[in-house]
Design a protein around this motif. Structure first.
Motif, short mmCIF file in Angstrom:
data_model
loop_
_atom_site.label_atom_id
_atom_site.label_comp_id
_atom_site.label_asym_id
_atom_site.label_seq_id
_atom_site.Cartn_x
_atom_site.Cartn_y
_atom_site.Cartn_z
N TYR A 45 7.85 21.44 49.12
CA TYR A 45 7.67 20.10 48.54
C TYR A 45 7.62 19.03 49.61
O TYR A 45 7.04 17.95 49.38
N TYR A 47 5.96 19.50 52.11
CA TYR A 47 4.63 19.79 52.63
C TYR A 47 4.68 20.40 54.03
O TYR A 47 3.80 20.20 54.85
N ASN A 73 4.58 30.22 45.27
CA ASN A 73 4.52 28.77 45.41
C ASN A 73 3.68 28.36 46.60
O ASN A 73 2.89 27.40 46.52
N TRP A 77 0.35 26.00 46.26
CA TRP A 77 0.26 24.69 46.88
C TRP A 77 -0.87 24.64 47.91
O TRP A 77 -1.54 23.61 48.06
N SER A 81 -4.50 22.36 47.87
CA SER A 81 -4.49 21.44 49.02
C SER A 81 -5.66 21.63 49.96
O SER A 81 -5.67 21.09 51.06
N ASN A 246 4.56 14.38 50.56
CA ASN A 246 3.75 15.30 49.76
C ASN A 246 2.54 14.57 49.17
O ASN A 246 2.70 13.80 48.21
#
Length: 298
Positions: A45, A47, A73, A77, A81, A246
């Protein structure tokens, strides 16, 4: 294929991608080692994907459920991204297939949780990649496991979280698409109020994984199903304050502002500047995220 069967499949996919009534709100115990898991999730989270992966490999064996959760996860993510989407999708699919392979007629509670979570990530990834048929097929694969977890929601925080998704998510879907709900005659009626309370309870239990996932689902359900952008904004704004580095959360915040009809110029310019200066992001990821911001300005 009957209309009832088709409606059941569609509604189930909607529920699980968005991402029983029980007397107990939160579970009595936890299935996972959250002491070691939380730093990995927090790094994601924040990043910092490299740090998350490094901590994951340090804290867990590759066969551990916690290891699989972190990798699910990370792949998700990265997928949203601007990283290699095909590679990330394959990573999620590999974990889902392994989880399904260990599932027997009586999997352990931890295996049960992994199967459902891996299935939810698989559905997310399939939908993101436009693989609707695959999403339908995988929804049917995890259905028996999901039904069993619903009956044990009071045992663990992790199962309470899954029950919260069911109650709040399906409750929102049935309210918006009432013609779909008769297809769920074999399921208990969802209790949206209880589901909301269950998700809130998970956010207060101190387990970072459940806290953030509960926030994420409440945001998504409020934004995309219940169409309550003000509530969604409150949730995502708070998440942005906790994780200002993030960019995905910042993008979601701008989306809610736009849906509320509020100006986004200041927020979008601020995010563009942050992305330009943000270290640790490859040029391809920066370009991808900046293109999303530019598109929202239009």
């Amino acid at each position: 294929m009957s209309i009832t069967t088709t409606s059941k499949r569609i509604a189930l996919v909607l529920l699980l991608v968005t991402a029983y009534s029980f007397t107990l709100i939160a579970g009595k115990a936890t299935l996972l080692n959250h002491t070691k898991l939380s730093p990995c999730i927090e790094s994601i989270y924040l990043y910092n994907f490299r740090e998350a992966d490094s901590l994951c490999r340090k804290n867990f064996h590759s066969s551990d459920t916690e290891y699989q959760i972190v990798q699910l996860n990370l792949n998700w993510w990265k997928m949203i991204s601007g990283y290699d989407k095909t590679l990330c999708h394959k990573g999620i699919s590999a974990i889902f297939q392994r989880a399904m392979a260990i599932g027997s007629d009586t999997p352990t509670d931890t295996e049960q949780f992994l199967i459902i979570v891996a299935g939810i990530f698989q559905l997310r990834a399939d939908s993101y990649m436009g693989k609707k048929t695959s999403a339908m097929r995988n929804a049917l694969k995890i259905l028996p496991h999901y039904k069993r977890v619903l009956g044990d929601a009071q045992k663990y925080d992790e199962f309470t979280f899954l029950a919260g998704i069911y109650n709040y998510g399906l409750g929102a879907i049935s309210a918006k698409h009432p013609f779909m709900f008769p297809a769920f005659f074999v399921f208990p009626d969802p209790n949206p109020t209880l589901g909301y309370t269950q998700l809130i309870a998970c956010e207060k239990r101190g387990n970072l994984l459940l806290q953030q996932e509960s926030c994420y689902f409440r945001y998504k359900i409020g934004m995309e199903i219940r169409e309550e952008p003000q509530l969604a904004y409150t949730i995502v704004e708070n998440m942005c304050k906790i994780y200002p580095s993030n960019p995905i959360l910042s993008i979601e915040k701008i989306k809610t502002l736009k849906k509320l009809g509020k100006p986004i110029k200041e927020e979008s310019n601020s995010l563009s500047n942050k992305l330009t200066q943000q270290k640790g992001l490859e040029s391809s990821q920066k370009g991808y995220l900046l293109s999303i911001v530019d598109e929202m300005r239009q």
